[in-house]
Design a protein around this motif. Structure first.
Motif, mmCIF file in Angstrom:
data_model
loop_
_atom_site.group_PDB
_atom_site.id
_atom_site.type_symbol
_atom_site.label_atom_id
_atom_site.label_comp_id
_atom_site.label_asym_id
_atom_site.label_seq_id
_atom_site.Cartn_x
_atom_site.Cartn_y
_atom_site.Cartn_z
ATOM 1 N N VAL A 196 0.837 -1.201 0.000
ATOM 2 C CA VAL A 196 0.000 0.000 0.000
ATOM 3 C C VAL A 196 0.875 1.256 0.000
ATOM 4 C CG1 VAL A 196 -1.957 1.157 1.083
ATOM 5 C CG2 VAL A 196 -1.750 -1.316 1.240
ATOM 6 N N PHE A 240 -4.848 -1.663 -9.813
ATOM 7 C CA PHE A 240 -5.306 -0.510 -9.035
ATOM 8 C C PHE A 240 -6.471 -0.883 -8.132
ATOM 9 C CE2 PHE A 240 -8.300 3.078 -8.675
ATOM 10 C CZ PHE A 240 -7.524 3.894 -7.858
ATOM 11 N N ASP A 241 -7.413 -1.665 -8.654
ATOM 12 C CA ASP A 241 -8.545 -2.105 -7.831
ATOM 13 C C ASP A 241 -8.062 -2.884 -6.611
ATOM 14 O OD1 ASP A 241 -10.318 -0.945 -9.582
ATOM 15 O OD2 ASP A 241 -10.740 -2.796 -10.675
ATOM 16 N N CYS A 244 -6.655 -0.566 -3.993
ATOM 17 C CA CYS A 244 -7.704 0.091 -3.196
ATOM 18 C C CYS A 244 -8.274 -0.852 -2.146
ATOM 19 C CB CYS A 244 -8.817 0.590 -4.111
ATOM 20 S SG CYS A 244 -8.327 1.946 -5.196
ATOM 21 N N LEU A 247 -5.690 -0.977 0.617
ATOM 22 C CA LEU A 247 -5.702 0.286 1.346
ATOM 23 C C LEU A 247 -6.900 0.349 2.287
ATOM 24 C CD1 LEU A 247 -4.705 3.166 1.930
ATOM 25 C CD2 LEU A 247 -5.955 3.931 -0.116
ATOM 26 N N GLY A 248 -8.060 -0.071 1.809
ATOM 27 C CA GLY A 248 -9.249 -0.070 2.654
ATOM 28 C C GLY A 248 -9.111 -0.986 3.853
ATOM 29 N N ILE A 273 -5.714 9.585 -6.082
ATOM 30 C CA ILE A 273 -6.700 8.516 -6.243
ATOM 31 C C ILE A 273 -7.996 8.791 -5.500
ATOM 32 C CG2 ILE A 273 -4.841 6.843 -6.563
ATOM 33 C CD1 ILE A 273 -5.388 5.798 -3.749
ATOM 34 N N ARG A 276 -11.357 8.206 -7.022
ATOM 35 C CA ARG A 276 -11.665 6.828 -7.389
ATOM 36 C C ARG A 276 -12.025 5.958 -6.188
ATOM 37 N NH1 ARG A 276 -9.089 5.573 -12.376
ATOM 38 N NH2 ARG A 276 -9.854 3.446 -12.093
ATOM 39 N N LEU A 277 -11.663 6.389 -5.005
ATOM 40 C CA LEU A 277 -11.891 5.553 -3.822
ATOM 41 C C LEU A 277 -13.364 5.274 -3.538
ATOM 42 C CD1 LEU A 277 -9.187 6.726 -1.248
ATOM 43 C CD2 LEU A 277 -9.223 4.642 -2.626
ATOM 44 N N SER A 280 -14.509 2.361 -5.585
ATOM 45 C CA SER A 280 -13.663 1.171 -5.535
ATOM 46 C C SER A 280 -14.130 0.252 -4.413
ATOM 47 C CB SER A 280 -12.204 1.587 -5.293
ATOM 48 O OG SER A 280 -12.026 2.002 -3.947
ATOM 49 N N PHE A 282 -12.677 0.036 -1.641
ATOM 50 C CA PHE A 282 -12.136 0.586 -0.393
ATOM 51 C C PHE A 282 -13.153 0.495 0.737
ATOM 52 C CE2 PHE A 282 -11.723 4.028 2.637
ATOM 53 C CZ PHE A 282 -10.372 4.034 2.949
ATOM 54 N N GLN A 303 -11.104 12.644 2.627
ATOM 55 C CA GLN A 303 -9.879 12.891 1.878
ATOM 56 C C GLN A 303 -9.407 14.315 2.153
ATOM 57 O OE1 GLN A 303 -7.810 11.125 -0.231
ATOM 58 N NE2 GLN A 303 -6.563 12.966 -0.234
#
Length: 323
Positions: A196, A240-241, A244, A247-248, A273, A276-277, A280, A282, A303
């Motif tokens: 991440v 990328f998916d 996310c 990261l979540g 990003i 996009r979160l 996603s 996330f 954010q």
């Protein structure tokens, strides 16, 4: 009362400088903002002097420095940056009378505590302001993975700097099990920062290519991120998916560990990003904490929108320490 201080945000890739104008213990603005590549200068002192040359004026005698790494000890070794900083020489080398030294995400924590609601954008959870009382988790991917927290209480606040990005990576499914096995071949211990953070996308991309039996394209991190966010390549988009999702999951873990009432996503990559979160995975991974899912659903995730939170927060750290 109006005063000026030099503020610096030293990261793994970039060194950012500005002159903060402080009016009655409030940060009025950041003037003379300049961003350098850290690799273009051998030391902080040389970069500091180069900044003074660029702005064409004598620099103020007070300063605040945010650095990517722990700030304790006689010698600071920056994370993902070859510079070394000796705190006991800062006043002499940088010609400062007073200074504050904070971890880079500690500085972001100060920014979170001081900025107005308009500097935060809703990602998931209830669309309400950050908690006026209690703990706020602050995290974000960039060259590395920063973590801090802010405790608000009785119109004051405290920031705790952490190295939470270096806790163990915890897989959630077979794809992430494979990702962990891949990383173990190179690292005996795999921290979540290996996944991440900006460079982590490369690893995810190559592992997904192996799973699909495809040849992965060779490119640098910047080009891969551009490709992943463009949606033009299905494998890069899938990487990328997955980023996310991880990261979540990590954001949820840190929130539970810290007992936070609100969460802020920051970091240089975090801002890229952010849009996009919400669409996603996330959110689903953030709240997927078993018996605590209902608790996680009640926590607002925001954010941070400020363009230079490290510089703003470094100035905030100076105010809190010296005034």
């Amino acid at each position: 009362m109006v005063q000026e201080i030099v503020v610096a945000d030293i990261g793994g890739t970039h060194a950012r400088f500005a002159i903060a104008v402080i009016e009655d213990n409030h940060i009025a603005r950041l003037d003379n903002q300049i961003t350098m590549n850290s690799a273009d200068h051998a030391t902080l002192q040389i970069a500091w002097e180069a900044y003074g040359f660029e702005v064409g004026r004598k620099l103020p005698s007070d300063g605040a420095i945010a650095v990517a790494g722990p700030v304790g000890g006689d010698v600071l070794h920056l994370t993902n940056n070859s510079w070394m900083i000796r705190p006991h020489l800062i006043q002499e080398k940088l010609k400062l009378e007073r200074y504050s030294l904070v971890n880079d995400f500690g500085a972001v924590g100060h920014a979170v505590a001081l900025l107005e609601d308009r500097h935060f954008e809703h990602i998931c959870g209830p669309d309400i302001p950050l908690s006026a009382e209690g703990l706020i988790t602050v995290l974000g991917p960039g060259t590395g993975l920063g973590v801090a927290h802010v405790m608000r209480q009785a119109r004051d606040y405290q920031v705790t700097e952490t190295e939470g990005g270096h806790i163990d990576f915890s897989p959630h499914d077979e794809v992430e099990d494979r990702l962990l096995r891949h990383l173990r071949k190179e690292h005996s211990r795999v921290s979540v920062e290996r996944v991440v953070a900006g460079p982590g996308l490369q690893t995810i991309y190559h592992v997904l290519a192996e799973i699909e039996g495809q040849a992965s394209k060779r490119m640098d991190d910047k080009a891969l991120w551009q490709l992943a966010l463009s949606g033009e390549d299905s494998l890069a988009s899938a990487a990328f998916d997955r980023f996310c999702l991880c990261l979540g999951a990590f954001a949820g873990d840190i929130t539970l560990a810290q007992g936070a009432r609100s969460v802020v996503i920051a970091g240089g990559l975090g801002s890229r990003i952010a849009h996009r979160l919400p669409s996603s995975g996330f959110r689903e991974r953030f709240k997927a904490k078993g018996r605590f899912q209902s608790l996680m659903e009640q926590i607002p995730v925001k954010q941070l929108l400020h363009e230079q939170p490290g510089l703003f927060g470094a100035a905030g750290a100076f105010i809190k320490e010296h005034q």
